[in-house]
Design a protein around this motif. Structure first.
Motif, short mmCIF file in Angstrom:
data_model
loop_
_atom_site.label_atom_id
_atom_site.label_comp_id
_atom_site.label_asym_id
_atom_site.label_seq_id
_atom_site.Cartn_x
_atom_site.Cartn_y
_atom_site.Cartn_z
N ARG A 30 -5.74 -12.45 -17.98
CA ARG A 30 -6.04 -12.39 -16.55
C ARG A 30 -5.21 -11.32 -15.86
NH1 ARG A 30 -3.76 -14.66 -12.03
NH2 ARG A 30 -5.20 -15.00 -10.29
N ASP A 31 -3.93 -11.19 -16.24
CA ASP A 31 -3.07 -10.16 -15.66
C ASP A 31 -3.59 -8.76 -15.98
OD1 ASP A 31 -1.10 -11.93 -14.55
OD2 ASP A 31 -0.36 -12.24 -16.59
N LEU A 32 -4.02 -8.56 -17.22
CA LEU A 32 -4.56 -7.25 -17.61
C LEU A 32 -5.86 -6.94 -16.87
CD1 LEU A 32 -3.86 -7.26 -21.45
CD2 LEU A 32 -2.63 -6.03 -19.66
N LEU A 33 -6.70 -7.95 -16.69
CA LEU A 33 -7.94 -7.75 -15.94
C LEU A 33 -7.64 -7.44 -14.48
CD1 LEU A 33 -10.17 -10.55 -17.48
CD2 LEU A 33 -10.38 -8.07 -17.81
N ARG A 34 -6.66 -8.11 -13.90
CA ARG A 34 -6.24 -7.81 -12.53
C ARG A 34 -5.80 -6.36 -12.40
NH1 ARG A 34 -1.42 -10.86 -10.98
NH2 ARG A 34 -1.15 -9.31 -9.36
N TRP A 35 -5.02 -5.90 -13.37
CA TRP A 35 -4.54 -4.52 -13.36
C TRP A 35 -5.72 -3.55 -13.44
CZ3 TRP A 35 -5.02 -1.28 -17.73
CH2 TRP A 35 -4.48 0.00 -17.56
N ALA A 36 -6.65 -3.80 -14.36
CA ALA A 36 -7.80 -2.90 -14.52
C ALA A 36 -8.67 -2.88 -13.26
CB ALA A 36 -8.62 -3.33 -15.73
N ARG A 37 -8.91 -4.04 -12.67
CA ARG A 37 -9.73 -4.09 -11.45
C ARG A 37 -9.04 -3.40 -10.28
NH1 ARG A 37 -10.97 -10.10 -12.86
NH2 ARG A 37 -12.84 -9.83 -14.12
N ARG A 38 -7.74 -3.59 -10.19
CA ARG A 38 -6.98 -2.95 -9.12
C ARG A 38 -6.99 -1.43 -9.29
NH1 ARG A 38 -1.43 -4.68 -6.39
NH2 ARG A 38 -0.57 -2.62 -6.02
N VAL A 75 1.45 -4.73 -10.77
CA VAL A 75 0.76 -5.95 -11.19
C VAL A 75 1.50 -6.67 -12.31
CG1 VAL A 75 -1.35 -6.85 -12.24
CG2 VAL A 75 -1.50 -5.15 -10.43
N LEU A 76 1.96 -5.94 -13.30
CA LEU A 76 2.54 -6.57 -14.48
C LEU A 76 4.06 -6.76 -14.39
CD1 LEU A 76 0.48 -4.61 -17.16
CD2 LEU A 76 -0.02 -6.85 -16.15
N CYS A 77 4.73 -5.97 -13.55
CA CYS A 77 6.19 -6.04 -13.48
C CYS A 77 6.71 -6.42 -12.11
CB CYS A 77 6.79 -4.69 -13.88
SG CYS A 77 6.23 -4.07 -15.46
N GLY A 78 5.84 -6.55 -11.14
CA GLY A 78 6.25 -6.80 -9.77
C GLY A 78 7.02 -8.09 -9.57
N MET A 79 6.78 -9.07 -10.42
CA MET A 79 7.45 -10.36 -10.24
C MET A 79 8.81 -10.42 -10.92
SD MET A 79 5.88 -10.41 -13.28
CE MET A 79 4.17 -10.71 -13.06
N LEU A 80 9.17 -9.37 -11.63
CA LEU A 80 10.45 -9.38 -12.34
C LEU A 80 11.61 -9.13 -11.37
CD1 LEU A 80 9.45 -7.23 -15.43
CD2 LEU A 80 9.56 -9.71 -15.26
N PRO A 81 12.71 -9.85 -11.52
CA PRO A 81 13.85 -9.63 -10.64
C PRO A 81 14.50 -8.27 -10.92
CG PRO A 81 14.42 -11.20 -12.35
CD PRO A 81 12.94 -10.91 -12.49
#
Length: 127
Positions: A30-38, A75-81
């Motif tokens: 789902r994360d990869l699909l979010r990235w591709a759609r974005r 998308v993939l790294c934004g939640m990392l502290p």
């Protein structure tokens, strides 16, 4: 010693080792699909640089490489502290797209999402 943002990891099949960042949950399809759609929705001008039959993974236009990196970072790294674990992940993602570690570090330090107040809502980042 490891911080809450990092934990030791073994070498992966690709030969990459070092720290791994704790995101609170595993990455999913789902994360990869979010990235591709974005990427498709927000980066149409960069995607238009692709040439059918000419563009390959080895010769993607630099502007497209950086656009793909920026969206993956969000998308993939934004939640990392913040910290060494985040920087390590961003550097690895940058390497995949042919973006230098210095560019990745600079973007991480300079990129701050815009907050907009609306009627009854707050929007953060790009719409």
């Amino acid at each position: 010693e490891t911080s809450p943002a990092t934990a030791p990891s073994d070498s992966s099949p690709s030969g990459v080792s070092g720290t791994r960042a704790f995101a609170g949950r595993p990455f999913t399809l789902r994360d990869l699909l979010r990235w591709a759609r974005r990427l498709e929705r927000l980066r149409k001008s960069e995607l238009s640089l692709l040439r059918a039959g000419v563009s390959t993974s080895e010769n993607l236009p630099p502007k497209l490489r950086f656009a793909a990196y920026e969206e993956a970072a969000d998308v993939l790294c934004g939640m990392l502290p913040s910290g060494p674990g985040r920087l390590r992940v961003l550097t690895l993602v940058a390497a995949v797209w042919g973006v230098s570690a210095d560019e990745a570090k600079h973007r991480d330090e300079a990129h701050k999402p815009v907050a907009r107040l609306g009627e009854g809502a707050v929007a953060i980042g790009r719409a």
